[in-house]
Enzyme design. Structure first.
Site, mmCIF file in Angstrom:
data_model
loop_
_atom_site.group_PDB
_atom_site.id
_atom_site.type_symbol
_atom_site.label_atom_id
_atom_site.label_comp_id
_atom_site.label_asym_id
_atom_site.label_seq_id
_atom_site.Cartn_x
_atom_site.Cartn_y
_atom_site.Cartn_z
ATOM 1 C CG HIS A 368 -2.094 -0.871 1.087
ATOM 2 N ND1 HIS A 368 -3.168 -0.260 0.503
ATOM 3 C CD2 HIS A 368 -2.369 -2.112 1.394
ATOM 4 C CE1 HIS A 368 -4.317 -1.326 0.607
ATOM 5 N NE2 HIS A 368 -3.278 -2.312 1.226
ATOM 6 C CE LYS A 559 -7.619 13.611 -0.020
ATOM 7 N NZ LYS A 559 -7.482 12.272 -0.914
ATOM 8 N NE ARG A 560 -4.388 7.776 6.520
ATOM 9 C CZ ARG A 560 -3.057 7.601 6.061
ATOM 10 N NH1 ARG A 560 -2.089 8.116 7.073
ATOM 11 N NH2 ARG A 560 -2.797 7.362 4.864
ATOM 12 C CE LYS A 565 -3.704 10.475 2.735
ATOM 13 N NZ LYS A 565 -4.495 9.929 1.914
ATOM 14 C CB THR A 667 -10.633 4.404 -2.015
ATOM 15 O OG1 THR A 667 -10.628 4.715 -0.476
ATOM 16 C CG2 THR A 667 -10.184 3.366 -2.416
ATOM 17 C CE LYS A 671 -14.617 6.114 0.184
ATOM 18 N NZ LYS A 671 -13.806 6.563 1.377
HETATM 19 C C1 LIG Z 1 -12.599 6.578 1.676
HETATM 20 C C2 LIG Z 1 -12.070 6.903 2.962
HETATM 21 C C3 LIG Z 1 -10.867 7.379 3.042
HETATM 22 C C4 LIG Z 1 -9.638 7.240 2.382
HETATM 23 O O1 LIG Z 1 -9.780 8.531 1.440
HETATM 24 P P1 LIG Z 1 -8.296 9.011 0.650
HETATM 25 O O2 LIG Z 1 -8.866 10.108 -0.042
HETATM 26 O O3 LIG Z 1 -8.319 8.058 -0.428
HETATM 27 O O4 LIG Z 1 -7.049 9.013 1.473
HETATM 28 C C5 LIG Z 1 -10.531 7.676 4.517
HETATM 29 N N1 LIG Z 1 -11.448 7.868 5.474
HETATM 30 C C6 LIG Z 1 -12.535 7.325 5.265
HETATM 31 C C7 LIG Z 1 -13.479 7.682 6.619
HETATM 32 C C8 LIG Z 1 -13.095 7.014 4.226
HETATM 33 O O5 LIG Z 1 -14.503 6.809 3.953
#
Ligand SMILES: *Cc1c(COP(=O)(O)O)cnc(C)c1O
Length: 823
Positions: A368, A559-560, A565, A667, A671
């Site tokens: 990952h 996101k984190r 990022k 991911t 979404k």
């Molecule tokens: C989808 C999701 C992530 C991943 O987000 P990225 O933008 O791909 O880092 C992290 N936390 C939650 C709660 C998510 O639903």
């Protein structure tokens, strides 16, 4: 043991009759929760409703398990230290086709479904993308009909709950089990002993083969807790099995009675500590001994469970790779390679060569990350002390590997050093990534670009020895949670427009393409988005007391929080925009709401400072009378799956702006695009494939490529010159560094900004001008609604491929050797 053959449950009318469901809810409330309906609280109703839902899943569950047993089908075991599953009730009801019936049933009882659904705890047993991927995969494996178990840890406290106090992140314990967990079954009968420490005994008593016995010094019990995972339309119900640590001897009564009231409890406390918390990601170095103990604990329990089940059914291990596929989600369960070898050799008396064939044939490994600091390794002395037998086995595997490398591949000393399972460059460490690589028959990256980079970076030399091992499986998301459940309005509109076929074959979303330019459909699509934005507007008001305008462009980065990022890039651009609006208030600015959310690892100083900066900038911008009608900044506390379910359907613009080469896949990007947001992003991770899918004219790409980033890092670059050449950037950085947003502590951001001048490792300065230019292109698109909605619709229409059903089918055929049920 033989099991009676039984047909799958036939649909019975009472299965979905609201009156029957209502009666059952009352029954569970009375007899299981122990509450009189007249005095029951919303939590009690929730508990009763979950129990009815769970019981509806059980018949499917038992039949699926029984059928797999009878058919002797191959089972998949997905091992992950994280499962970010979120709430389960709506998901299970929706997949069982019972959502409307249950809503009506509760109405008969004068209970509001949405109100109690909101009360369900959000199971945050993960940090972010990796954990959410595991959750999407569980649902997709059930949907495409793959017999699968997820194995992980039942953390008493999941990831911390984030509060924002004075603009700073504060970490609070997450108490998701506070009201009990009606989903799970505790399986006292499925318990295994897990050892730590001690010594290894050698004997060749039988004279045939050398034999080793590990005598651990400490032992704990792993107890299983099972949660059913329901696939779409109840196609199949699989099991998520989470392990809890219990003391072997709950209380040493002899010691207790002898007056040692504290000592008698230490064993119990030690077991308790093992599964108490999830380690936040990036808390580097994750060198905590407890973390290694957790990894071994759940790996060993899962493998013992897998081997017991296999032996019970087949009575031998020769066919292990034909019947069992073990997938390691990152290196957290990589110790499985050594543990499976140990169990096969020491417990089941299989010789090394044969055990190795079985191990490699059974295990697959998903990588990952390319970030060197995130590649797990453990100090040899720690590993040796905790897992002495495993250390021996790893040395043996390594000796054979290095011999092959030298003799068959004529590797140089440098190459040998890079593939070794032991890092000898400083303090000797066990490299878990290399261990997983050599112990697996397939190693996959999670997006096309990431998988290619694996071959030329971290696994370059191992790839030379095993050129067929690295493969790609681009991540996906389940469209059930990330479209049907989180965006019922859009799901209904699509159904009304192209019919319901896409519900079972998500790539048929493509049938929407002809409607992308249809004014009536564009209107309807925009109305759905507006309703979702209204709901988010209310949520923002309720959570942080800020009024935002749903007519504005909702620009979302959630996101984190991590420097790669680049939330900082977005914040600096926000400051530059703020300056521009104040200087030219007469211009026709596109009203925007910039929304941020995400947690920072508690020990990650800069990430926590970036959260504070976002909040400081928000305070100043939101209170400026000139600016506030066109620009608002929001930081929402405690980002989790439930919050994502509100944000994703309400976004106009999705920020996916990582430094190129650093995001493995992402991911979140999938979404948002699926729900009709346009992406502003770099050519990184799965953005590259999203661009191909939606078309380059329907996504806004900017910034350096990964090769350009690499080139600058190698040859050195001069960020100061870059900054001084960009007046907007200089001005924004001076304002931040000079304390404009932190009058209470003017030097707060001096060091953070200084890092941009000094090295700018993440290329914030280098990408700034390109990013602002891209944002102005976004403004131009937004200003022509027919253009904007055409692009938004085409995003939704073309994102079906990013379903985790597709990903899982690829794992099944290419890695696990299973034929998934056809569409
Ligand atoms: C989808 C999701 C992530 C991943 O987000 P990225 O933008 O791909 O880092 C992290 N936390 C939650 C709660 C998510 O639903």
């Amino acid at each position: 043991m033989t099991l009676p053959l039984q047909a799958l449950p036939t649909p019975r009318p009472e299965f979905e009759d609201p009156a029957v469901l209502a009666r059952e809810v009352i029954d569970r409330l009375t007899y299981r929760v122990g509450k009189d309906p007249k005095v029951a609280k919303p939590h009690d109703w929730l508990q009763a409703t979950v129990l009815v839902t769970r019981d509806r899943a059980i018949e499917y569950w038992m039949n699926a398990t029984r059928q797999t047993y009878l058919e002797g089908g191959k089972r998949v075991y997905y091992l992950s230290l994280e499962f970010l599953i979120g709430r389960l009730m709506r998901d299970a009801l929706s997949n069982l086709g019972l959502l409307d019936s249950m809503r009506s049933a509760l109405k008969l009882l004068d209970v509001d479904f949405d109100e109690i659904a909101e009360l369900e705890a959000d199971a945050a047993l993960g940090n972010g993308g990796l954990g959410r991927l595991a959750a999407c995969f569980m649902e997709s494996m059930a949907t495409v009909g793959i017999p699968a178990y997820g194995y992980g840890i039942r953390y008493r406290h999941g990831l911390f709950r984030q509060e924002i106090i004075d603009g700073w992140q504060a970490e609070m314990p997450e108490t998701w089990l506070e009201h009990g967990n009606p989903w799970e079954f505790d399986r006292r009968e499925a318990a295994y002993t897990i050892g730590f420490g001690g010594r290894v005994e050698y004997n060749d008593a039988n004279g045939k083969t050398e034999h080793y016995t590990w005598h651990p010094q400490e032992r704990v019990t792993a107890t299983a807790y099972d949660t059913p995972v329901v696939g779409w339309r109840g196609a199949r119900v699989n099991t998520l099995r989470l392990w809890k640590a219990d003391p072997i001897d709950p209380i040493r009564l002899d010691a207790f009675n002898a007056g040692d009231h504290i000592g008698s409890l230490t064993e119990s406390n030690r077991a308790d500590a093992l599964t108490r918390v999830l380690y936040p990601a990036d808390a580097s170095p994750a060198g905590q001994e407890l973390r290694l103990r957790q990894e071994y604990f759940f790996s060993s329990a899962s493998l013992q469970d897998i081997l017991r089940r296999h032996l019970q059914q087949y009575g031998l291990f020769d066919n292990l790779p034909e019947k069992v596929a073990i997938q390691l989600n990152d290196t957290h369960p990589a110790v499985c390679v050594a543990e499976l070898m140990r169990l096969l050799m020491d417990v089941h008396e299989i010789e090394f060569e044969d055990a190795w064939k079985l191990t490699v044939g059974t295990i697959g490994y998903t990588n990952h990350t390319l970030l060197p600091e995130a590649l797990e390794s453990w100090p040899v002395p720690l590993f040796e002390r905790l897992l002495p037998r495993h250390m021996q086995i790893i040395y043996e595997i390594n000796a054979r590997l290095l011999k092959t490398a030298r003799h068959d591949h004529e590797m140089s000393d440098d190459e040998i050093r890079s593939i070794s399972l032991i890092d000898e460059s400083g303090e000797r460490r066990v490299r878990m990534g290399n261990l997983a690589f050599v112990g697996a028959h397939a190693v996959n990256g999670v997006a096309a670009m990431h998988s290619e980079l694996l071959k030329v970076t971290v696994f370059k030399d191992l790839h030379r020895i095993y050129p067929d091992r690295i493969n790609n499986k681009t991540n996906g998301i389940t469209p059930r949670r990330w479209l049907f459940q989180c965006n019922p309005g859009l799901t209904q509109l699509i159904t009304d427009t192209i019919g319901p076929v896409f519900l079972d074959d998500i790539e048929r979303l493509r049938d929407l393409e002809p409607y992308a330019t249809d004014a009536g459909f564009q209107d309807a699509f925009a109305r759905v988005k507006r309703k979702n934005k209204d709901a988010l507007t209310d949520m923002v008001r309720d959570r942080i007391g800020l009024r935002i305008d749903p007519n504005a462009l909702f620009d979302i980065q959630v996101k984190r929080i991590h420097e790669y990022k680049r939330q900082l890039l977005n914040i600096v651009e926000t400051v530059a925009l703020y300056d521009q609006i104040r200087t030219h208030p007469e211009r026709n600015w596109v009203p925007r709401v910039k929304i941020f959310a995400g947690k920072a690892a508690p020990t990650y100083h800069n990430a926590k400072l970036i959260i504070k900066l976002a909040n400081d900038v928000a305070r100043v911008v939101n209170s400026n009378p000139i600016v506030r009608s066109v620009l608002k900044v929001v930081f929402l506390p405690n980002y989790n799956v439930s919050m994502a379910e509100m944000l994703v359907p309400a976004a106009d613009l999705s920020e996916q702006i990582s430094t190129a080469g650093m995001e493995a896949s992402g991911t979140g990007n999938m979404k948002f695009a699926l729900n009709g947001a346009l992406t502003i992003g770099t050519l990184d991770g799965a953005n590259v494939e999203i661009r191909e899918a939606v078309g380059p004219e329907n996504i806004v790409i900017f910034g350096l490529t990964d090769a350009e980033v690499e080139e600058r890092r190698q040859n050195g670059h001069d960020p100061r010159k870059v900054i001084e050449g960009s007046p907007e950037l200089s001005q924004a950085l001076s304002a931040i560094a000079g304390g404009v947003f932190s009058p209470d502590d003017p030097g707060r951001y001096a060091e953070l900004v200084g890092g941009l001048y000094d090295h700018d490792w993440f290329m914030v300065a280098s990408d700034f001008d390109s990013y602002t230019a891209a944002q102005r292109r976004v403004d131009a698109l937004w200003s022509d609604p027919s253009v904007w909605w055409e692009k938004a619709i085409l995003n939704t229409a073309r994102m079906g491929w990013f379903s985790s059903d597709r990903t899982i089918r690829q794992y099944a055929t290419d890695i696990w050797g299973i034929a998934p049920r056809p569409d």
